[in-house]
Design a protein around this motif. Structure first.
Motif, PDB file in Angstrom:
ATOM      1  N   ILE A 217      -4.632  18.106   2.328  1.00  0.00           N
ATOM      2  CA  ILE A 217      -4.381  16.925   3.155  1.00  0.00           C
ATOM      3  C   ILE A 217      -5.681  16.504   3.817  1.00  0.00           C
ATOM      4  N   ALA A 218      -6.160  15.317   3.475  1.00  0.00           N
ATOM      5  CA  ALA A 218      -7.406  14.818   4.050  1.00  0.00           C
ATOM      6  C   ALA A 218      -7.216  14.497   5.527  1.00  0.00           C
ATOM      7  N   THR A 219      -8.160  14.894   6.330  1.00  0.00           N
ATOM      8  CA  THR A 219      -8.132  14.555   7.749  1.00  0.00           C
ATOM      9  C   THR A 219      -8.697  13.147   7.934  1.00  0.00           C
ATOM     10  N   PRO A 220      -8.333  12.474   9.033  1.00  0.00           N
ATOM     11  CA  PRO A 220      -7.413  12.927  10.081  1.00  0.00           C
ATOM     12  C   PRO A 220      -5.962  12.706   9.687  1.00  0.00           C
ATOM     13  N   PHE A 221      -5.087  13.549  10.261  1.00  0.00           N
ATOM     14  CA  PHE A 221      -3.653  13.346  10.113  1.00  0.00           C
ATOM     15  C   PHE A 221      -2.965  13.768  11.408  1.00  0.00           C
ATOM     16  N   LEU A 222      -1.656  13.541  11.480  1.00  0.00           N
ATOM     17  CA  LEU A 222      -0.917  13.796  12.714  1.00  0.00           C
ATOM     18  C   LEU A 222      -0.136  15.098  12.651  1.00  0.00           C
ATOM     19  N   TYR A 256       6.115  19.830   0.671  1.00  0.00           N
ATOM     20  CA  TYR A 256       6.659  18.491   0.530  1.00  0.00           C
ATOM     21  C   TYR A 256       5.842  17.448   1.292  1.00  0.00           C
ATOM     22  N   ALA A 257       4.845  17.881   2.064  1.00  0.00           N
ATOM     23  CA  ALA A 257       4.020  16.938   2.827  1.00  0.00           C
ATOM     24  C   ALA A 257       3.245  16.039   1.871  1.00  0.00           C
ATOM     25  N   ASN A 258       3.281  14.749   2.125  1.00  0.00           N
ATOM     26  CA  ASN A 258       2.651  13.756   1.256  1.00  0.00           C
ATOM     27  C   ASN A 258       1.237  13.460   1.731  1.00  0.00           C
ATOM     28  N   PRO A 259       0.201  13.765   0.934  1.00  0.00           N
ATOM     29  CA  PRO A 259      -1.179  13.523   1.360  1.00  0.00           C
ATOM     30  C   PRO A 259      -1.473  12.056   1.623  1.00  0.00           C
ATOM     31  N   ASP A 260      -0.708  11.160   1.007  1.00  0.00           N
ATOM     32  CA  ASP A 260      -0.969   9.729   1.131  1.00  0.00           C
ATOM     33  C   ASP A 260      -0.061   9.052   2.148  1.00  0.00           C
ATOM     34  N   GLN A 261       0.618   9.838   2.972  1.00  0.00           N
ATOM     35  CA  GLN A 261       1.549   9.270   3.928  1.00  0.00           C
ATOM     36  C   GLN A 261       0.838   8.325   4.883  1.00  0.00           C
ATOM     37  N   GLY A 262       1.418   7.162   5.121  1.00  0.00           N
ATOM     38  CA  GLY A 262       0.823   6.192   6.032  1.00  0.00           C
ATOM     39  C   GLY A 262       0.542   6.786   7.389  1.00  0.00           C
TER      40      GLY A 262
END
Length: 445
Positions: A217-222, A256-262
């Protein structure tokens, strides 16, 4: 000729550079990570130097279309529609419109306002206690959720439209709309109150460094967090939901976490319920004081032990993008299933089911006149007479239905407006019905 050759060479190099950049970005191959980090750092520097007065997102990733627009209402009529006084649970209803400011209204069964809470949101502008140097204009502050207490005090979650993280904080007003306290961290969606008056709120935290186990998962994320506040609004604890998942036997849920999630919104926790001993007994390994949360992006319901912290129980089922799990007195769960009714093309339904066996004992997908549907938000409440109060959020409609599926009360909220395309939009995130006896502060005949 030399100038022409040099010009054509530069054009070709520019074209190849564009193709290379597009390929690197699309497939996230080397040196995508370095380029992304550089862009993020440059954006952060700009935010710091400019104050980001005109940015619509600060922190994770840009907003999605879901943040910027609501679908048109399917029913343009505001006010009370169908109403059968002999079958409805007659009382008073408080509701929270989405992307709306005060007043918040408590209405009777005819839709008349019997009490209102007012607060100019201009007095809340300022920096949040998060290290994010941003002062959103008051016009971007909206009420995201409200909880009415028996004495007339009101807890309200305040959001910032189109920012990331979009939470502003929590405020508490008394029955006369006096501000009692404010908590200025990015609270969002929901909160709950235990028997001692402690408050359990949801927070956002921007993760800027690679997370162990989530390197893809590319940063940044929540990351979603759970904040425990005292009755006075003072913070007592903050628990990471990502850490609670990773510390548990359910860590595989993160696959199940989507790397491209808005907006980098991997989990999107949208509901929290404090569990007493009776409610906790319904879930294996759970204890009194644990909390039940809804993790929308993973289609998961989970019980979190705040002391450990760890996930004690988790479940995926025949629902999609769900909201508002309620524990019923008979040991079942009541849930707003936003997109799981595949018989009707992925529309919405209310599910009542046994969390141990997944046996569905009741569902409401709508009636013969209209299918129930809201792509986001949504809530329900089991009433004392066995009926169910439903917030069909994107349609701006609150309805009360019987066990047999009859609509015995229906209300289109008047908080509606025309969008840029001339469509009528109205969204209600939550509604709750009270009996007259449960609101001793209310001055009505």
């Amino acid at each position: 000729m030399n100038k022409l050759f040099i010009g054509l060479t530069l054009v070709a190099l520019a074209f190849l550079t564009f193709i290379a950049g597009a390929t690197i970005t699309r497939f996230e191959i080397f040196p995508y990570g370095y380029l992304k980090d550089s862009f993020t750092a440059a954006e952060a520097l700009f935010v710091q130097q400019s104050g980001a007065k005109n940015l619509w997102h600060v922190g994770a990733k840009p907003p999605t279309q879901e943040d910027l627009a609501s679908p048109p209402v399917r029913d343009s009529e505001a006010g009370v529609g169908r109403y059968d006084p002999s079958r409805a649970f007659n009382g008073y209803t408080i509701y929270t419109p989405v992307r709306w400011q005060f007043p918040l209204r408590l209405i009777d069964m005819q839709g008349n306002s019997v009490h209102e809470w007012q607060m100019p949101l201009e007095q809340l502008t300022g920096k949040r206690d998060t290290g994010i140097d941003i002062e959103p204009p008051a016009k971007r502050l909206t009420v995201a959720y409200s909880r009415l207490l028996p004495n007339g005090d009101l807890l309200a979650v305040i959001s910032i439209a189109a920012y990331t993280p979009w939470g502003w904080g929590v405020v508490k007003l008394d029955k006369d709309s006096n501000l009692l306290w404010e908590y200025k961290k990015p609270a969002h969606h929901d909160l709950d109150v235990d028997t001692d008056g402690r408050i359990y709120a949801l927070l956002h935290q921007v993760i800027r460094s690679p997370w162990p186990g989530l390197e893809r998962i590319a940063t940044p994320f929540l990351d979603d967090q759970i904040a425990v506040l005292g009755p006075d609004g003072k913070e007592q604890a903050v628990i990471s939901v990502l850490e609670a998942i990773q510390n548990s036997d359910y860590k595989s849920l993160l696959m199940y976490a989507n790397p491209d999630q808005g907006k980098g919104d991997l989990l999107h926790v949208n509901s929290i319920t404090w569990l007493n001993a009776e409610a906790a007994s319904l879930f294996p390994n759970a204890e009194a004081g644990n909390v039940l949360i809804s993790i929308r992006q993973l289609d998961v319901l989970a019980v979190v032990d705040l002391e450990t912290p760890t996930v004690k129980w988790a479940l995926r089922g025949p629902w999609r993008l769900q909201h508002d799990p309620d524990v019923l007195a008979d040991g079942r769960l009541l849930l707003f299933d936003n997109r799981g009714d595949i018989r009707n093309g992925g529309t919405s339904r209310i599910l009542e089911f046994d969390p141990r066996s997944l046996e569905i004992s009741w569902e409401y997908p709508g009636d013969q006149d209209e299918v129930l549907y809201t792509s986001i938000y949504g809530s329900q409440q089991r009433l004392e007479n066995g009926n169910t109060l439903i917030s069909e959020s994107n349609n701006g409609r609150i309805l009360e239905v019987t066990r047999s599926g009859d609509v015995v009360w229906e209300y289109g909220i008047p908080e509606r407006k025309l969008d840029a395309k001339g469509n009528l939009v109205s969204t209600v995130i939550f509604a709750e019905r009270f009996s007259r006896e449960s609101l001793p502060f209310l001055q009505v005949p």
